[in-house]
Scaffold this motif. Structure first.
Motif, mmCIF file in Angstrom:
data_model
loop_
_atom_site.group_PDB
_atom_site.id
_atom_site.type_symbol
_atom_site.label_atom_id
_atom_site.label_comp_id
_atom_site.label_asym_id
_atom_site.label_seq_id
_atom_site.Cartn_x
_atom_site.Cartn_y
_atom_site.Cartn_z
ATOM 1 N N ALA A 136 0.842 -1.192 0.000
ATOM 2 C CA ALA A 136 0.000 0.000 0.000
ATOM 3 C C ALA A 136 0.877 1.243 0.000
ATOM 4 O O ALA A 136 1.994 1.222 0.508
ATOM 5 C CB ALA A 136 -0.891 -0.016 1.235
ATOM 6 N N ILE B 262 -1.815 4.344 3.877
ATOM 7 C CA ILE B 262 -1.570 3.748 5.194
ATOM 8 C C ILE B 262 -1.790 4.790 6.289
ATOM 9 O O ILE B 262 -2.426 4.527 7.301
ATOM 10 C CB ILE B 262 -0.137 3.175 5.275
ATOM 11 C CG1 ILE B 262 0.023 2.037 4.276
ATOM 12 C CG2 ILE B 262 0.185 2.702 6.693
ATOM 13 C CD1 ILE B 262 1.420 1.490 4.138
ATOM 14 N N THR C 228 -5.511 5.482 6.649
ATOM 15 C CA THR C 228 -6.266 4.377 7.226
ATOM 16 C C THR C 228 -5.961 4.207 8.710
ATOM 17 O O THR C 228 -6.853 3.980 9.520
ATOM 18 C CB THR C 228 -5.918 3.051 6.504
ATOM 19 O OG1 THR C 228 -6.019 3.269 5.104
ATOM 20 C CG2 THR C 228 -6.872 1.937 6.893
ATOM 21 N N THR C 229 -4.685 4.315 9.062
ATOM 22 C CA THR C 229 -4.296 3.940 10.420
ATOM 23 C C THR C 229 -4.158 5.133 11.366
ATOM 24 O O THR C 229 -4.126 4.959 12.578
ATOM 25 C CB THR C 229 -2.930 3.216 10.403
ATOM 26 O OG1 THR C 229 -1.948 4.118 9.903
ATOM 27 C CG2 THR C 229 -2.973 1.993 9.501
ATOM 28 N N GLN D 95 -1.609 6.669 11.976
ATOM 29 C CA GLN D 95 -0.353 6.507 12.705
ATOM 30 C C GLN D 95 0.758 7.233 11.957
ATOM 31 O O GLN D 95 0.701 7.361 10.737
ATOM 32 C CB GLN D 95 0.038 5.027 12.775
ATOM 33 C CG GLN D 95 -0.690 4.230 13.836
ATOM 34 C CD GLN D 95 -0.319 2.760 13.732
ATOM 35 O OE1 GLN D 95 -0.792 2.056 12.853
ATOM 36 N NE2 GLN D 95 0.546 2.314 14.620
ATOM 37 N N ASN D 96 1.773 7.667 12.710
ATOM 38 C CA ASN D 96 2.960 8.204 12.045
ATOM 39 C C ASN D 96 3.800 7.051 11.528
ATOM 40 O O ASN D 96 3.980 6.052 12.214
ATOM 41 C CB ASN D 96 3.780 9.049 13.015
ATOM 42 C CG ASN D 96 3.105 10.383 13.259
ATOM 43 O OD1 ASN D 96 2.469 10.949 12.354
ATOM 44 N ND2 ASN D 96 3.199 10.868 14.482
#
Lengths: 323, 281
Positions: free
Chosen positions: B225, B230, B233-234, B236-237
């Motif tokens: 991906a 990413i 979607t998440t 997150q860093n």
């Protein structure tokens, strides 16, 4: 009639149904004969349903495929198969509940089933990760399929995923390789494989359990290299063009059958499988038994050759002369 | 060590210098100014920081194969517009004109230090080396020939992923190429996958990660991906060197990182171990 949330394009139907219900209530409370009026609305309703449901656009089908009341993998496991014995884990890193699998019975057949499972609410989706599996899900699926090969059981894969999970851990554990490895290994498994797209056939995440001797699709399922929204964002620079993308990508079961990418479209109850889980599950059952019966009579070397050629022929290209 | 800076995919297609074309090049990593002749002699690796510039497929072939050993396969094969997809035919024609290629991969028979191979080299200039029917068919034929003639397969990967404009047919090229590799694998023949900047999406999730040996060039970006997806979607860093060759090596996902200048020798050395003894082209 149903307690499901209506989709936008179903609203005219819902309105008429409400009118009809009102009329019935009033008829029950009074002596006035409303049967002519009721008949008129019933006829109109039948006609309207026919018009709407028989002419679903690809984008409308995508919405049905994603309906939260649509039967999911484990609903089919319950209504299509018997005696499910679930097996867990990839034996290495974890258990992926977005990809359940195990032994099931289908009439006289003993079968291995694997597939994507979505959740209906937030709590379930925390477990099921919205049907987006991690590498361990694909590796568990392959572990079970190799076991099926060992015990000479046919394999049925049930596909319903927006895509493999795009996350940091998924990348760290090589999601790409997990899918790629399944593609290569499934090509060589010496038992019959039937892959069915139940709802969403989201790209590589779908294909990762999608190699088979038969590829079937539920009538309102879609199967695509990219989501309509993703395609719209790239091509039209705006996700609102998802309906146009859905048409352009030719992702519906009907289009894919015409292109000879899939073998059969499994009919759903009027308006979509979410209106009647049992009928949808029975339609799937009937189709699976037919194909399983056909595949089990094929010599295994011939089966593998046919599977190879099935995927070998995909592609449209031209060239001058020929080698 | 931050020797190899992460490169963005977006910068690949753009001209990075306002210098006279074809004479001077500016390194996108360290800013060094390198003359074209030197850069070419060094297989387009920066003199100062060893940044690996993008290579065209023809350059890559002449770098890896023994002199005059390349014999191209299927030179006229090209994709058609199977889906009747808006603007696709013109897009393909435009890139054909711009690159001189028919599609995003060159394939052929050849030899690496006298070992018989079939090779496929993807060219990122052609619609981001996305995989459609032409790429899938050419690679599949090259792999099938390798199986039939007991050759090793070398694929130099770089790709933005599947070619959306060919819809499901592009997705099915993942299955087709992997199927051909299954038979090549069964014949106990070696496949070396060389991952170059950038290798992503459906190509990563099919032949690119199926090598007996997976080799990456320094600093290249490899992933399934895209980083943006990413992140979205998440929430997150992402780790600083996420999806670089170095990150993949640390996580056990590739066998080795090999700088371009040593790639040919390394492939030869590996094939010495993997091909039956005494077979030469």
């Amino acid at each position: 009639m149903t307690a499901t949330e209506p989709l936008e394009f179903e609203k005219p139907i819902v309105n008429l149904e409400r009118q009809l219900a009102d009329l019935r209530d009033r008829a029950a409370d009074s002596d006035i004969d409303m049967s002519t009026e009721m008949k008129r609305i019933e006829d109109k309703l039948t006609k309207l349903k026919g018009e709407i449901y028989r002419n679903l656009s690809p984008w409308q089908r995508v919405q049905i495929a994603r309906h939260t009341q649509r039967p999911y993998m484990l609903d089919y496991v319950e209504h299509t198969f018997d005696d499910f014995v679930e097996l867990h884990g990839d034996r290495h890193i974890g258990e992926d509940e977005a990809m359940p699998g195990g032994f099931v019975r289908l009439e006289g057949h003993r079968v291995m089933v694997v597939g994507h499972q979505k959740g209906r609410d937030t709590k379930e989706n925390l477990r099921r990760n919205f049907g987006s599996a991690h590498p361990e899900g694909y590796r568990k699926a392959l572990r079970l399929m190799k076991m099926a090969e060992k015990f000479n059981l046919p394999i049925i894969t049930l596909i319903d995923t927006p895509g493999a999970y795009p996350g940091i851990e998924a990348e760290e554990r090589n999601i790409a390789e997990a899918i790629a490895f399944n593609l290569r290994e499934m090509m060589m498994l010496r038992v019959p494989i039937i892959a069915v797209v139940l709802g969403e056939g989201g790209s590589g995440g779908a294909l990762g359990i999608g190699i088979g001797d038969r590829i079937l699709m539920m009538e309102n399922a879609y199967y695509s290299v990219i989501s309509p929204e993703g395609c719209a964002a790239i091509l039209w620079k705006d996700r609102k063009y998802a309906p146009e993308s859905a048409s352009a990508l030719k992702l519906s079961a009907e289009d894919l059958k015409k292109m000879e990418v899939i073998d059969e479209v499994i009919p759903e109850p009027m308006g979509g499988a979410h209106h009647d889980h049992i009928t949808a599950a029975h339609n799937l059952k009937r189709t699976l038994i037919k194909h399983l019966h056909d595949l089990e009579s094929i010599d295994r070397d011939a089966l593998l050759e046919q599977r190879y050629q099935k995927f070998r022929k995909f592609g449209e290209f031209r060239e001058k002369g020929r080698r | 060590m931050g020797i190899f800076k992460k490169r963005s995919i977006a910068s690949l297609g753009k001209k990075k210098s306002d210098m006279p074309e074809g004479l001077w090049n500016k390194c996108p990593s360290c800013g060094a100014i390198i003359d074209e002749i030197t850069l070419k002699q060094r297989h387009r690796v920066c003199t100062k920081c060893d940044h690996h510039f993008t290579l065209t497929a023809p350059d890559r072939i002449s770098m890896l194969l023994d002199v005059d050993s390349f014999e191209e396969l299927d030179p006229t094969l090209e994709s058609t517009d199977a889906l009747n997809f808006k603007g696709y035919t013109d897009k393909v024609k435009g890139y054909q004109k711009k690159t001189g290629l028919k599609d995003a991969v060159l394939t052929g028979r050849g030899a690496v230090l006298e070992h018989p191979v079939t090779i496929g080299v993807m060219d990122f200039r052609f619609i981001g080396a996305s995989m459609g029917s032409a790429v899938g068919e050419k690679l599949t034929r090259a792999i099938e020939i390798a199986t039939a003639e007991k050759r090793a397969v070398i694929i130099v990967c770089s790709s933005g992923g599947a070619r959306m404009h060919e819809g499901i047919l592009s997705l099915m090229q993942m299955a087709k190429t992997s199927g051909a590799l299954a038979r090549h694998h069964e014949a106990q023949l070696p496949y070396i996958s060389i991952l170059t900047h950038p290798t992503t999406g459906g190509v990563t999730a099919s032949f690119a990660t199926l090598g007996d040996i997976n080799i990456a060039e320094p600093g290249c970006m490899i992933g399934f991906a895209g980083p943006r997806v990413i992140k979205e979607t998440t929430h997150q860093n992402l780790p600083p060197d996420f999806q670089t060759a170095e990150f993949l090596l640390d996580h056990g996902l590739i066998d080795m990182i090999v700088p371009r200048s040593m790639m040919r020798e390394r492939i030869g050395e590996l094939l010495d171990y993997m091909l039956p003894v005494g077979k030469t082209a």
